[in-house]
Design an enzyme around this catalytic site. Structure first.
Site, PDB file in Angstrom:
ATOM      1  N   ASP A  45       0.834  -1.209   0.000  1.00  0.00           N
ATOM      2  CA  ASP A  45       0.000   0.000   0.000  1.00  0.00           C
ATOM      3  C   ASP A  45       0.866   1.255   0.000  1.00  0.00           C
ATOM      4  OD1 ASP A  45      -2.687   1.425   0.586  1.00  0.00           O
ATOM      5  OD2 ASP A  45      -1.429   2.056   2.254  1.00  0.00           O
ATOM      6  N   GLU A 117      -2.091  -5.271  -3.611  1.00  0.00           N
ATOM      7  CA  GLU A 117      -1.131  -4.560  -2.753  1.00  0.00           C
ATOM      8  C   GLU A 117      -0.132  -5.531  -2.138  1.00  0.00           C
ATOM      9  OE1 GLU A 117      -3.655  -0.641  -1.363  1.00  0.00           O
ATOM     10  OE2 GLU A 117      -3.757  -2.432  -0.106  1.00  0.00           O
TER      11      GLU A 117
END
Length: 226
Positions: A45, A117
């Protein structure tokens, strides 16, 4: 895991893992194993946010911080990541527990987005920042070419509110109708009531905010504003 499926996934990603345990971990939901992908997701992320911010900074030298933030939010939001996951046919590669398999977790946008992610985090640990940055830019090339600053980059709830206010209509109402899953892995279902639409619009997400944004985005599509 099926080596044919994994090899096909790596071809679609444009990257072959040197340490296959990182790929396996990135594809493992917490419902399937204690060695799951949430730490990799946390790492990925942050890397994704940096790479997209850096790309926008250099592509749009005269655009202000607000517009760049909105463009970044559009590019890294859950439904964009889920679109990328579907392009990779990621759903068939996920390792899910029996409950998630039964409830169709391999189609759930939040799980797909989180896995993208986690893959970014895994590639970084398997290689280096330069490699993962170029890989992300390859994945996002078309989206980066097509994105532009402006009102379109405001989040869906803001755009829906502004549309209704501009027509002197009541603001939308959002109601939580269902919360599924345990505290660490919940899915919210929201009903959004909008003037001009006869039925509530449904949105789901891993948080109330994300579910509301998903419902607002769907409402905009139904109002033919998307």
């Amino acid at each position: 895991m099926n080596p044919i499926v994994i090899n096909r996934l790596q071809r679609k990603l444009g990257y072959t893992f040197q340490h296959h345990e990182l790929l396996q971990q990135a594809l493992t939901h917490r419902s399937a194993s204690s060695k799951h992908n949430e730490r990799l997701e946390f790492l990925g992320d942050s890397i994704l946010s940096y790479v997209i911010a850096n790309a926008l900074y250099h592509r749009f030298p005269r655009v202000d911080e607000g517009d760049m933030s909105r463009m970044r939010a559009t590019l890294v939001r859950g439904n964009t990541l889920a679109e990328i996951a579907r392009e990779f046919e990621l759903g068939e590669c996920l390792r899910l527990g029996p409950g998630e398999l039964k409830s169709g977790g391999f189609r759930r946008e939040s799980i797909l987005a989180d896995t993208v992610e986690a893959l970014i985090g895994g590639v970084f640990l398997d290689s280096d920042i330069q490699t993962v940055e170029q890989l992300i830019l390859n994945w996002y090339q078309t989206r980066l070419d097509e994105i532009s600053p402006g009102d379109k980059q405001k989040d869906p709830k803001t755009r829906l509110q502004e549309y209704l206010q501009g027509r002197h209509l009541p603001l939308p109402s959002y109601l939580v109708v269902q919360v599924r899953g345990e505290a660490h892995d919940q899915e919210f279902t929201i009903h959004c009531q909008v003037s001009g639409l006869s039925e509530p619009v449904v949105g789901t997400g891993s948080s109330r905010r994300k579910a509301e944004q998903a419902a607002a985005e769907q409402a905009l599509k139904m109002l033919e504003l998307e």
